[in-house]
Motif scaffolding. Structure first.
Motif, PDB file in Angstrom:
ATOM      1  N   PHE A 335       0.832  -1.205   0.000  1.00  0.00           N
ATOM      2  CA  PHE A 335       0.000   0.000   0.000  1.00  0.00           C
ATOM      3  C   PHE A 335       0.869   1.259   0.000  1.00  0.00           C
ATOM      4  CE2 PHE A 335      -2.769   2.983   2.583  1.00  0.00           C
ATOM      5  CZ  PHE A 335      -3.651   3.255   1.551  1.00  0.00           C
ATOM      6  N   SER A 336       1.944   1.261   0.782  1.00  0.00           N
ATOM      7  CA  SER A 336       2.859   2.412   0.834  1.00  0.00           C
ATOM      8  C   SER A 336       3.516   2.646  -0.520  1.00  0.00           C
ATOM      9  CB  SER A 336       3.934   2.177   1.896  1.00  0.00           C
ATOM     10  OG  SER A 336       3.355   1.887   3.146  1.00  0.00           O
ATOM     11  N   PHE A 337       3.925   1.550  -1.177  1.00  0.00           N
ATOM     12  CA  PHE A 337       4.535   1.667  -2.506  1.00  0.00           C
ATOM     13  C   PHE A 337       3.558   2.257  -3.514  1.00  0.00           C
ATOM     14  CE2 PHE A 337       4.708  -0.400  -6.695  1.00  0.00           C
ATOM     15  CZ  PHE A 337       5.884   0.160  -7.182  1.00  0.00           C
ATOM     16  N   ALA A 338       2.281   1.822  -3.461  1.00  0.00           N
ATOM     17  CA  ALA A 338       1.275   2.319  -4.413  1.00  0.00           C
ATOM     18  C   ALA A 338       1.075   3.831  -4.264  1.00  0.00           C
ATOM     19  CB  ALA A 338      -0.049   1.581  -4.199  1.00  0.00           C
ATOM     20  N   MET A 371      -4.353   0.847  -7.852  1.00  0.00           N
ATOM     21  CA  MET A 371      -3.651   0.117  -6.796  1.00  0.00           C
ATOM     22  C   MET A 371      -3.994   0.669  -5.417  1.00  0.00           C
ATOM     23  SD  MET A 371       0.076  -0.308  -8.623  1.00  0.00           S
ATOM     24  CE  MET A 371       0.882  -0.964  -7.177  1.00  0.00           C
ATOM     25  N   VAL A 372      -4.001   1.989  -5.297  1.00  0.00           N
ATOM     26  CA  VAL A 372      -4.304   2.610  -4.004  1.00  0.00           C
ATOM     27  C   VAL A 372      -5.749   2.320  -3.590  1.00  0.00           C
ATOM     28  CG1 VAL A 372      -4.538   4.798  -2.776  1.00  0.00           C
ATOM     29  CG2 VAL A 372      -2.585   4.427  -4.270  1.00  0.00           C
ATOM     30  N   CYS A 373      -6.683   2.505  -4.505  1.00  0.00           N
ATOM     31  CA  CYS A 373      -8.106   2.338  -4.168  1.00  0.00           C
ATOM     32  C   CYS A 373      -8.446   0.894  -3.833  1.00  0.00           C
ATOM     33  CB  CYS A 373      -8.982   2.827  -5.322  1.00  0.00           C
ATOM     34  SG  CYS A 373      -8.942   4.610  -5.542  1.00  0.00           S
ATOM     35  N   ALA A 374      -7.807  -0.076  -4.513  1.00  0.00           N
ATOM     36  CA  ALA A 374      -8.094  -1.488  -4.248  1.00  0.00           C
ATOM     37  C   ALA A 374      -7.692  -1.894  -2.837  1.00  0.00           C
ATOM     38  CB  ALA A 374      -7.384  -2.362  -5.268  1.00  0.00           C
ATOM     39  N   MET A 375      -6.661  -1.246  -2.288  1.00  0.00           N
ATOM     40  CA  MET A 375      -6.156  -1.627  -0.957  1.00  0.00           C
ATOM     41  C   MET A 375      -6.545  -0.641   0.135  1.00  0.00           C
ATOM     42  SD  MET A 375      -2.341  -3.049  -1.757  1.00  0.00           S
ATOM     43  CE  MET A 375      -1.842  -1.601  -2.681  1.00  0.00           C
ATOM     44  N   GLY A 429       2.046  15.628  -6.254  1.00  0.00           N
ATOM     45  CA  GLY A 429       3.039  14.556  -6.298  1.00  0.00           C
ATOM     46  C   GLY A 429       3.930  14.553  -5.067  1.00  0.00           C
ATOM     47  N   ALA A 430       4.398  15.726  -4.651  1.00  0.00           N
ATOM     48  CA  ALA A 430       5.287  15.814  -3.484  1.00  0.00           C
ATOM     49  C   ALA A 430       4.579  15.343  -2.215  1.00  0.00           C
ATOM     50  CB  ALA A 430       5.774  17.255  -3.315  1.00  0.00           C
ATOM     51  N   VAL A 431       3.319  15.719  -2.059  1.00  0.00           N
ATOM     52  CA  VAL A 431       2.559  15.330  -0.868  1.00  0.00           C
ATOM     53  C   VAL A 431       2.371  13.815  -0.824  1.00  0.00           C
ATOM     54  CG1 VAL A 431       0.249  15.414   0.141  1.00  0.00           C
ATOM     55  CG2 VAL A 431       1.372  17.524  -0.519  1.00  0.00           C
ATOM     56  N   MET A 432       2.077  13.197  -1.965  1.00  0.00           N
ATOM     57  CA  MET A 432       1.813  11.758  -1.978  1.00  0.00           C
ATOM     58  C   MET A 432       3.092  10.940  -1.803  1.00  0.00           C
ATOM     59  SD  MET A 432      -1.364  11.149  -4.509  1.00  0.00           S
ATOM     60  CE  MET A 432      -1.653   9.594  -3.708  1.00  0.00           C
ATOM     61  N   VAL A 433       4.204  11.406  -2.362  1.00  0.00           N
ATOM     62  CA  VAL A 433       5.480  10.718  -2.127  1.00  0.00           C
ATOM     63  C   VAL A 433       5.833  10.777  -0.641  1.00  0.00           C
ATOM     64  CG1 VAL A 433       7.967  10.824  -2.562  1.00  0.00           C
ATOM     65  CG2 VAL A 433       6.366  11.021  -4.461  1.00  0.00           C
ATOM     66  N   ALA A 435       3.684  11.031   1.861  1.00  0.00           N
ATOM     67  CA  ALA A 435       2.761  10.144   2.573  1.00  0.00           C
ATOM     68  C   ALA A 435       3.172   8.681   2.428  1.00  0.00           C
ATOM     69  CB  ALA A 435       1.336  10.343   2.052  1.00  0.00           C
ATOM     70  N   GLY A 436       3.564   8.274   1.216  1.00  0.00           N
ATOM     71  CA  GLY A 436       3.999   6.896   0.998  1.00  0.00           C
ATOM     72  C   GLY A 436       5.249   6.558   1.788  1.00  0.00           C
ATOM     73  N   THR A 437       6.197   7.482   1.833  1.00  0.00           N
ATOM     74  CA  THR A 437       7.433   7.269   2.601  1.00  0.00           C
ATOM     75  C   THR A 437       7.136   7.157   4.094  1.00  0.00           C
ATOM     76  OG1 THR A 437       8.615   8.580   0.938  1.00  0.00           O
ATOM     77  CG2 THR A 437       9.756   8.154   3.005  1.00  0.00           C
ATOM     78  N   PHE A 438       6.282   8.043   4.587  1.00  0.00           N
ATOM     79  CA  PHE A 438       5.897   8.004   6.009  1.00  0.00           C
ATOM     80  C   PHE A 438       5.264   6.662   6.367  1.00  0.00           C
ATOM     81  CE2 PHE A 438       2.378   8.408   9.028  1.00  0.00           C
ATOM     82  CZ  PHE A 438       3.054   8.847  10.163  1.00  0.00           C
ATOM     83  N   LEU A 439       4.322   6.192   5.544  1.00  0.00           N
ATOM     84  CA  LEU A 439       3.642   4.930   5.830  1.00  0.00           C
ATOM     85  C   LEU A 439       4.610   3.752   5.789  1.00  0.00           C
ATOM     86  CD1 LEU A 439       0.248   5.345   3.922  1.00  0.00           C
ATOM     87  CD2 LEU A 439       0.564   5.123   6.378  1.00  0.00           C
ATOM     88  N   PHE A 440       5.554   3.771   4.843  1.00  0.00           N
ATOM     89  CA  PHE A 440       6.510   2.665   4.735  1.00  0.00           C
ATOM     90  C   PHE A 440       7.368   2.576   5.999  1.00  0.00           C
ATOM     91  CE2 PHE A 440      10.361   0.495   3.472  1.00  0.00           C
ATOM     92  CZ  PHE A 440       9.884  -0.524   2.662  1.00  0.00           C
ATOM     93  N   ILE A 441       7.907   3.715   6.433  1.00  0.00           N
ATOM     94  CA  ILE A 441       8.786   3.720   7.611  1.00  0.00           C
ATOM     95  C   ILE A 441       8.016   3.334   8.872  1.00  0.00           C
ATOM     96  CG2 ILE A 441      10.201   5.195   9.101  1.00  0.00           C
ATOM     97  CD1 ILE A 441      10.882   6.837   6.549  1.00  0.00           C
TER      98      ILE A 441
END
Length: 505
Positions: A335-338, A371-375, A429-433, A435-441
């Motif tokens: 989900f973080s990658f998506a 991908m994001v919406c499915a998960m 784009g910057a906000v979503m990158v 958010a994805g990085t935050f969720l992964f960590i």
């Protein structure tokens, strides 16, 4: 049992009528997600008609999306109280009323109320119950069922984008809103497919227990009336305390606020609130951006159809991948990658200055969006479990509505200020990158903590088990040896005598 309980299954069947429910959720979720994006086709013409700016017209979609998400707790409470079927049917009626009323609006403020609030609230009553009832019908195949139901959004968007352009060319935006109001009444048909499942016996038992409680309260009240007045005072105080306790229990039953102590839930909530600041704005402004650089209206609308077609394929495929034995145990990483992939697409969008470039962007954006919406809901259920999922959805959506409300208007303000769309795409784009990085960590941290807690729990269980075994052995030894030895002969004789006396008695 009452007729409403007929046909209910005892648990998740993972098939059967569940696939019909998935189809109904496919329709209602499709309208809930795709309709606010499909309405963007009319924005350029409505903007010229009322003489408004980009940021002012963007509030129509923002208010609709924010109401759809912000009314999540109300929808969850209604589902817990009345079930999914009547809530979805009522939501479909509200959607139709809102769009028909919008056809007669004479100001942008009236559009905010009719399209934004009324239609948005109707879509909220479609979205939450559809997601919740899938979790009741499916367990093992839940990711696949969620992926198929979420595919309703791209299918509806693929259909609505050219349909809206066709309706506008033939009937104008007012006539189009009338027809779309009638189309949204299909949500009532979708809601009729949501047959209630499970808890039939429990509901009957609950009703019987409630009746017995009422009867007991009446008896106690009568007895209290017969007693003297000093005895009545404590009884009244006790009844008031019980009433206050019952009220708190009811609120906690519908919305479980203890979730804010759940580490995984808080990580998911913070990441999603940040993500939605840039999630919907690119779709809202994709068609206006294409028209801005000189692309004709039908080709601009076709970009949304391309995005929707790719999205349509991406959602069920993502559901199948997420259900695999390699991905499902660590679905939060996927989900973080998506989310980060979605942000990377927006950062590269300003490089697409031709129609071919926008087609390529639409393909990758559709893949990442699907991908994001499915998960989106599957990852939440993975964190909190099916029992607390209804409350979790309500609490998450009301927190997300603030950033959903602000996302498109902030993008519109950037367009008005700089006269260029690229700054809006870069911001998203910057906000979503991020958010994805935050969720992964943070999910990595959460998985490590869960493994550590599980290890400590197992160690404690083993220690407790060994202590229990040792105590049982010591007790058995004491029982065997307590009556042995010549010095305890008088006690043994007295014990035998007491046994005979008891047996005789």
């Amino acid at each position: 049992p009452p007729p409403a309980n007929a046909g209910r299954a005892p648990g998740p069947p993972d098939g059967g009528w569940g696939w019909v429910v998935v189809f109904g959720a496919f329709v209602s979720i499709g309208f809930a997600y795709a309709f606010p994006k499909g309405v963007a086709i009319f924005f350029k013409e409505i903007q010229d008609f009322f003489g408004t700016s980009y940021s002012e017209i963007a509030w129509v979609s923002s208010i609709m999306l924010a109401t759809t998400y912000g009314a999540g707790p109300i929808s969850s409470v209604l589902v817990n109280r009345y079930g999914s079927r009547p809530v979805v049917i009522f939501g479909g009626l509200l959607c139709g009323i809102g769009m028909v009323s919008a056809a007669f609006c004479t100001s942008i403020l009236q559009l905010y109320i009719c399209v934004g609030f009324i239609t948005g609230f109707g879509l909220a009553l479609n979205l939450q119950p559809s997601v919740i009832i899938i979790g009741k019908y499916f367990l093992k195949r839940r990711p696949i069922a969620n992926g198929l139901a979420m595919a309703g959004s791209p299918v509806m968007l693929c259909t609505l984008a050219p349909l809206n352009q066709f309706l506008f060319d033939n009937f104008g935006w007012r006539g189009s809103f009338l027809i779309l109001g009638a189309v949204l009444l299909n949500c009532c048909v979708a809601g009729a497919l949501f047959r209630p499942i499970g808890a039939a016996t429990a509901s009957v038992k609950t009703q019987v227990i409630a009746e017995r409680k009422d009867a007991l309260k009446e008896e106690v009240t009568k007895d209290g009336m017969e007693m003297s007045s000093p005895m009545n005072v404590p009884m009244e105080t006790k009844t008031e305390e019980e009433g206050g306790k019952d009220c708190c229990e009811k609120i906690n039953q519908y919305l479980d606020f203890s979730l804010f102590k759940h580490r995984g839930f808080l990580i998911y909530l913070i990441g999603n609130v940040l993500m939605f600041l840039g999630f919907f704005a690119p779709i809202v402004f994709l068609a206006p951006y294409a028209k801005h650089i000189g692309i004709d209206e039908y080709s601009a609308a076709f970009l949304l159809s391309i995005l929707a077609i790719v999205d349509m394929i991406a959602r069920p495929t993502t559901g199948i991948i997420a259900n695999s034995k390699w991905v499902r145990p660590r679905i939060q990483y996927f989900f973080s990658f998506a989310i980060a992939f979605n942000g990377a697409c927006h950062l590269l969008c300003p490089l697409a200055s031709s129609y071919t470039g926008l087609v390529v962007y639409s393909v990758f954006f559709g893949l990442a969006f699907g991908m994001v919406c499915a998960m989106l809901f599957e990852t939440l259920m993975d964190l909190v479990g099916a029992a607390r999922f209804t409350s979790a959805v309500g609490l998450v959506t009301i927190a997300e509505c603030c950033t959903i409300l602000l996302g498109p208007p902030i993008g519109g303000t950037l367009i008005d200020t700089f006269g260029d769309y690229k700054y809006m795409f870069i911001k998203c784009g910057a906000v979503m990158v991020l958010a994805g990085t935050f969720l992964f960590i943070m999910n990595y941290y959460n998985y490590c903590m869960l493994a550590k807690e599980e290890k400590e729990t197992k160690a404690k269980e083993e220690d407790t088990k060994s202590v229990r075994t040792e105590n049982e052995g010591r007790n058995n030894w004491n029982k065997e040896t307590v009556w042995d030895g010549p010095e305890l002969e008088p006690l043994r004789e007295e014990r035998e005598g007491l046994k005979k006396e008891v047996n005789g008695t």
